[in-house]
Design a protein around this motif. Sequence first.
Motif, short mmCIF file in Angstrom:
data_model
loop_
_atom_site.label_atom_id
_atom_site.label_comp_id
_atom_site.label_asym_id
_atom_site.label_seq_id
_atom_site.Cartn_x
_atom_site.Cartn_y
_atom_site.Cartn_z
N SER A 181 -4.76 9.71 2.72
CA SER A 181 -3.87 9.56 1.57
C SER A 181 -2.71 8.62 1.88
CB SER A 181 -3.32 10.92 1.14
OG SER A 181 -2.63 11.55 2.20
N THR A 182 -2.25 8.64 3.11
CA THR A 182 -1.14 7.78 3.52
C THR A 182 -1.52 6.31 3.42
OG1 THR A 182 -0.53 9.53 5.06
CG2 THR A 182 0.59 7.41 5.33
N ILE A 183 -2.75 5.99 3.78
CA ILE A 183 -3.23 4.61 3.67
C ILE A 183 -3.18 4.16 2.21
CG2 ILE A 183 -5.24 3.08 4.00
CD1 ILE A 183 -4.08 4.07 6.66
N ALA A 184 -3.70 5.01 1.31
CA ALA A 184 -3.72 4.68 -0.12
C ALA A 184 -2.30 4.56 -0.67
CB ALA A 184 -4.50 5.74 -0.89
N LEU A 185 -1.46 5.51 -0.34
CA LEU A 185 -0.10 5.49 -0.87
C LEU A 185 0.72 4.35 -0.29
CD1 LEU A 185 0.55 9.35 -0.89
CD2 LEU A 185 0.14 7.86 -2.88
N PHE A 186 0.51 4.03 0.99
CA PHE A 186 1.24 2.91 1.59
C PHE A 186 0.85 1.59 0.92
CE2 PHE A 186 1.76 -0.68 4.40
CZ PHE A 186 3.08 -0.54 4.79
N LEU A 187 -0.44 1.33 0.80
CA LEU A 187 -0.89 0.07 0.19
C LEU A 187 -0.38 -0.04 -1.24
CD1 LEU A 187 -2.51 -2.54 0.49
CD2 LEU A 187 -4.54 -1.26 -0.27
N ALA A 188 -0.48 1.04 -2.00
CA ALA A 188 0.03 1.03 -3.38
C ALA A 188 1.55 0.85 -3.40
CB ALA A 188 -0.37 2.31 -4.10
N SER A 189 2.24 1.45 -2.43
CA SER A 189 3.70 1.30 -2.36
C SER A 189 4.08 -0.16 -2.15
CB SER A 189 4.28 2.15 -1.23
OG SER A 189 4.14 3.51 -1.53
N VAL B 33 -2.48 2.42 12.65
CA VAL B 33 -3.49 1.91 11.72
C VAL B 33 -2.85 1.06 10.63
CG1 VAL B 33 -5.22 2.56 9.99
CG2 VAL B 33 -5.12 3.79 12.16
N ILE B 34 -1.78 1.57 10.03
CA ILE B 34 -1.11 0.82 8.95
C ILE B 34 -0.55 -0.49 9.47
CG2 ILE B 34 0.87 0.85 7.38
CD1 ILE B 34 0.26 3.87 6.95
N HIS B 35 0.11 -0.43 10.62
CA HIS B 35 0.69 -1.66 11.17
C HIS B 35 -0.38 -2.71 11.46
CE1 HIS B 35 3.25 -4.38 13.34
NE2 HIS B 35 2.40 -4.34 14.35
N GLU B 36 -1.42 -2.30 12.21
CA GLU B 36 -2.42 -3.27 12.64
C GLU B 36 -3.34 -3.74 11.52
OE1 GLU B 36 -4.54 -1.73 16.04
OE2 GLU B 36 -2.72 -1.61 17.24
N SER B 37 -3.70 -2.84 10.60
CA SER B 37 -4.70 -3.22 9.61
C SER B 37 -4.13 -3.65 8.27
CB SER B 37 -5.69 -2.06 9.39
OG SER B 37 -5.02 -0.95 8.86
N ILE B 38 -2.88 -3.27 7.97
CA ILE B 38 -2.29 -3.65 6.68
C ILE B 38 -1.08 -4.56 6.85
CG2 ILE B 38 -1.21 -2.79 4.56
CD1 ILE B 38 -2.83 -0.20 4.88
N CYS B 39 -0.12 -4.14 7.66
CA CYS B 39 1.13 -4.90 7.78
C CYS B 39 0.93 -6.29 8.38
CB CYS B 39 2.16 -4.12 8.60
SG CYS B 39 2.71 -2.63 7.79
N ILE B 40 0.14 -6.38 9.44
CA ILE B 40 -0.05 -7.69 10.08
C ILE B 40 -0.73 -8.69 9.13
CG2 ILE B 40 -1.24 -8.92 11.95
CD1 ILE B 40 -0.46 -6.55 13.79
N ASN C 184 1.63 -9.57 6.40
CA ASN C 184 2.91 -10.08 6.90
C ASN C 184 4.09 -9.31 6.29
OD1 ASN C 184 4.51 -11.71 8.51
ND2 ASN C 184 4.76 -13.25 6.90
N ILE C 185 4.02 -7.98 6.41
CA ILE C 185 5.09 -7.13 5.89
C ILE C 185 5.58 -6.19 6.98
CG2 ILE C 185 4.32 -7.23 3.50
CD1 ILE C 185 3.03 -4.46 3.87
N LYS C 186 6.75 -5.63 6.76
CA LYS C 186 7.35 -4.70 7.70
C LYS C 186 7.08 -3.27 7.23
CE LYS C 186 11.83 -3.84 9.85
NZ LYS C 186 13.25 -4.17 9.78
N LEU C 187 6.48 -2.47 8.09
CA LEU C 187 6.09 -1.09 7.77
C LEU C 187 7.26 -0.28 7.23
CD1 LEU C 187 3.65 1.10 9.59
CD2 LEU C 187 5.96 1.96 9.47
N THR C 188 8.41 -0.38 7.85
CA THR C 188 9.56 0.45 7.47
C THR C 188 10.19 0.07 6.13
OG1 THR C 188 11.00 -0.94 8.84
CG2 THR C 188 10.14 1.09 9.83
#
Length: 179
Positions: free
Chosen positions: A64-72, A95-102, A105-109
Amino acid sequence: MYNYIFGTKKDILKQPKNFLIFVKRLLPKYANSLPDSGAITLFNMIKKLGNKRSSIIETGVGASTIALFLASYIYKKKLYSFDHNPDKISLLKTVIHESICIPLNIKLTDFWTPIPSNSVDKFTGINCLSEFKENFNFGFFDSAHSLDFLSKEIIYFHKIANKNFIIGIDDGEKINNKE
C-alpha cells in the motif's frame, strides 16, 4: 537491489499504474500481501482527490505504501505512514528510493514521512499529527487488524481530518467466521 529499469521518467508518468505494479512486484512476499487490484484502487482513490495539496495517513506499511507514495508524488500529496516495525519501514524506504525516487529524480522526504510508532500511541501516534495543521483527507488503515484497534485509529484520524475525507480499511476483524 531494487533499481530495475521500467523506462524513462516520461514512460513512468505515461503509465503510472503499470509502473506501480512493476515496483510492487519487487517487494518480498511478507511486505506484499495487498493484491495488485488493491494497489490500483488505492492509487485511483488518491487520483480522485485531485491535485490540491493535502495529506494522507497510512497505518501498516507494505505494498500500500508503494501505491500511496507514487500517487502522492503524482497528485501532490504528503504521506504519513505508521508502523511499529522499523525494519519493514527500512525495506520500504529502500524500495521506494531505488525504484521510484531515483528514476523520477525526486526526494523521498518531500512526499513521505514514515513514523516507527504505534499509530494510537498517546505521544507519537496519529493524534500528534494535529500539530502540523495539514489538510488530512485520506486514511488507509491496515495495522493491528482488530476492531478495537481499528476503531481507535479511525477516532484519532477523524479528530485531525478535514470535514470531507475518505477512509480505506484492509483486513478488518471478522467476529463470525462461519459466514
